[in-house]
Design a protein around this motif. Structure first.
Motif, PDB file in Angstrom:
ATOM      1  N   ARG A  32       0.865  -1.178   0.000  1.00  0.00           N
ATOM      2  CA  ARG A  32       0.000   0.000   0.000  1.00  0.00           C
ATOM      3  C   ARG A  32       0.904   1.232   0.000  1.00  0.00           C
ATOM      4  N   GLU A  77      -7.880   5.055   5.932  1.00  0.00           N
ATOM      5  CA  GLU A  77      -8.145   3.632   5.781  1.00  0.00           C
ATOM      6  C   GLU A  77      -6.866   2.884   5.435  1.00  0.00           C
ATOM      7  N   ALA A  78      -6.777   1.644   5.950  1.00  0.00           N
ATOM      8  CA  ALA A  78      -5.622   0.804   5.639  1.00  0.00           C
ATOM      9  C   ALA A  78      -5.623   0.400   4.172  1.00  0.00           C
ATOM     10  N   ASP A  79      -6.786   0.337   3.559  1.00  0.00           N
ATOM     11  CA  ASP A  79      -6.895  -0.031   2.152  1.00  0.00           C
ATOM     12  C   ASP A  79      -6.942   1.237   1.297  1.00  0.00           C
ATOM     13  N   GLU A 134       1.515  -5.468   2.474  1.00  0.00           N
ATOM     14  CA  GLU A 134       0.077  -5.678   2.629  1.00  0.00           C
ATOM     15  C   GLU A 134      -0.323  -6.347   3.939  1.00  0.00           C
ATOM     16  N   ASP A 135       0.565  -7.177   4.529  1.00  0.00           N
ATOM     17  CA  ASP A 135       0.197  -7.880   5.761  1.00  0.00           C
ATOM     18  C   ASP A 135       0.336  -7.006   7.004  1.00  0.00           C
ATOM     19  N   LYS A 140      -0.962  -4.042   8.915  1.00  0.00           N
ATOM     20  CA  LYS A 140      -2.240  -3.303   8.880  1.00  0.00           C
ATOM     21  C   LYS A 140      -2.178  -1.953   9.593  1.00  0.00           C
ATOM     22  N   GLN A 141      -0.984  -1.490   9.872  1.00  0.00           N
ATOM     23  CA  GLN A 141      -0.831  -0.191  10.536  1.00  0.00           C
ATOM     24  C   GLN A 141      -0.862   0.932   9.502  1.00  0.00           C
ATOM     25  N   HIS A 160       3.837  -3.103  14.729  1.00  0.00           N
ATOM     26  CA  HIS A 160       3.622  -4.417  14.108  1.00  0.00           C
ATOM     27  C   HIS A 160       4.440  -5.507  14.811  1.00  0.00           C
TER      28      HIS A 160
END
Length: 512
Positions: free
Chosen positions: A218, A228-230, A262-263, A265-266, A508
């Motif tokens: 990302r 947003e994380a996405d 991507e793994d 999520k912060q 993380h």
């Protein structure tokens, strides 16, 4: 390297500005979590600088900097320094790949080292660096536009970011930082903007590299908060960082992308404009020793230079309607100026704000490195006097239309608009304009604000405006040094980015 150290792989390193910022970051326990595993640089002189700085960093960790300071004081040669501290030198040389290396040409060597480092490190990993920007820069594009044989899609420099992607697919870092010029936002190949393609490729490296095991990323802005994380539409974000807003004494505007695997999520923080005050040119370099310029077309001596500058002051006093009052400012040169000075007599009188005083000054260093002037023609020194006077009284650098006709250079395009900024003084009360590699050419864009010194900036002054610490020595001849400084990322800005990266990684990994 310990398991909880953060491995740093630095590509297109230049003299090491980006790496310096990360390597200098200290966490709350006063530890240095970022450890540079490798720095990749093709220019032999920048490679020398990188190796010397890697030596300094490793010697500092071991508490044995005496030899380094002897080298800075010219009491020990570089070769003798490395011979005397052979173990430290070998580690530093290994960090810089045992010689200049070029991505795209030396990939077997570079990729093998990346694979070795990442497979033997169980902790966090980051990738940093900025692919060369000549194809994207506005100046480079202007030059290319004048070349009827230039074909953008055949310019490999447009696609050097793909070399970055190849390393990304091998290292699979937790985070990457990629820097480039603002021109990358508008650069086109075959009438298509290239920046959206770069963003898409960075999000999905496997599509370009063909590596099935490469994760997706990302892409985040460092100046615009993402909720947003996405962030599936990164093209809509603002990636342009105006460095003068973050305590850097220079109006340098660069695109910096932060990629997060991507793994993880912060969501990263952004740079804070409210921490550091704005810094002027005089605050940044005013304590450095006064110098005179050299004379490039006649016998060079202080007496000859003083005669030229005094004559120029008299010439200016006879001109009318030039927008400045010559009688208001003393233009007579200082007495007994040298072209090079190593003694830092006014160190205690510096006007650096607290954040840069702690970052730049070294209590153990009482000398000035890389502080030597270049030579100039008499006619250009006259223009330098006018520009410095104009900057002092009007608080802006004169454009071509502000120049008296008597001072206009004998150039047929002088009034065309193409040379509007051919001579540019760095106004003392403002941030400097962007320090670029062009400073190695003639110095006309980088005139010192003090008319009584009548010269362009030295390498050390440019390095101060780039926020390099005073104990950071640039290797090679003066032209090589200017090029290195102009191509660098300001280390203090990189230091601020490193804090954001560390905070994200710490959230993380529970063992940091």
């Amino acid at each position: 390297m310990k398991g909880n150290d953060i491995l740093v792989i630095d590509l297109f390193s230049g003299p090491g500005g980006l790496g310096e910022g990360f390597a200098s970051y200290q966490n709350n326990n006063e530890e240095y979590p970022f450890k540079i595993g490798m720095s990749v640089e093709k220019d032999p002189h920048a490679h020398m600088t990188l190796t010397t700085r890697a030596f300094y960093r490793l010697a500092k960790q071991k508490g044995c900097l005496d030899g380094y300071y002897q080298y800075l004081n010219s009491n020990l040669s570089r070769a003798k320094l490395f011979e005397s501290y052979k173990g430290i030198y070998e580690s530093a040389f290994q960090e810089t790949l045992e010689g200049p290396s070029e991505l795209g040409k030396d990939n077997d060597h570079i990729h093998a080292r990346v694979k070795e480092l990442t497979e033997n490190h169980n902790g966090p990993k980051i990738l940093i660096g900025g692919p060369p920007c000549q194809a994207y820069s506005l100046a480079g594009r202007s030059r290319n536009a004048g070349n009827k044989n230039y074909v953008p899609k055949e310019d490999h420099r447009h696609f050097l970011y793909k070399e970055y992607l190849k390393v990304l697919s091998i290292a699979k870092p937790d985070v990457f930082v990629m820097e480039n010029v603002r021109g990358i936002l508008t650069a086109k190949v075959e009438n298509q903007l290239i920046f959206p393609q770069i963003l898409n490729d960075l999000q999905n490296p496997s599509k370009i590299t063909g590596s099935d095991s490469c994760p997706s990323y990302r892409i985040y802005s460092l100046v615009e908060k993402t909720d947003e994380a996405d962030n599936s539409t990164p093209a809509s974000l603002n990636y342009l960082i105006r460095f003068e807003e973050f305590g850097i004494p220079q109006a340098r505007h660069r695109v910096i992308l932060l990629g997060v695997r991507e793994d993880i999520k912060q969501i990263p923080d952004i740079l804070d404009k409210n921490i550091y005050p704005k810094v002027s040119v005089k605050e940044a370099i005013g304590d450095l020793p006064k110098l005179r310029s050299g004379l490039s077309k006649k016998a060079d001596s202080y007496d000859s230079w003083q005669e030229v500058v005094s004559k120029n002051a008299e010439t200016l006093s006879k001109l009318h309607n030039i927008g400045v009052d010559v009688n208001k400012t003393d233009l007579q040169p200082y007495e007994d100026l040298k072209r090079k000075e190593t003694v830092h007599k006014n160190k205690s009188l510096n006007q650096l704000p607290d954040h840069l005083r702690k970052w730049i000054l070294d209590p153990e260093l009482n000398l000035v490195l890389n502080h030597e002037t270049r030579g100039h023609m008499e006619s250009d020194l006259l223009r330098y006097s006018f520009c410095a006077l104009h900057g002092e009284q009007r608080r802006f650098s004169p454009k071509a239309e502000n120049f008296p006709a008597e001072l206009a250079p004998q150039h047929q395009n002088w009034n065309s608009g193409s040379y509007n900024d051919r001579f540019r003084v760095q106004v003392s009360t403002k941030a400097a304009t962007t320090i670029t590699s062009h400073i190695s050419k003639d110095g006309h864009y980088f005139i010192h604000y003090d008319p009584k010194q009548c010269r362009s900036l030295t390498v050390r002054e440019a390095a101060r405006l780039q926020t390099f610490p005073d104990n950071y020595i640039f290797e090679g001849n003066r032209t090589n040094q200017y090029t290195q400084v102009g191509n660098a990322v300001p280390p203090f800005l990189a230091r601020q980015i490193s804090e954001i990266v560390f905070s994200l990684i710490k959230k993380h990994y529970s063992n940091l």
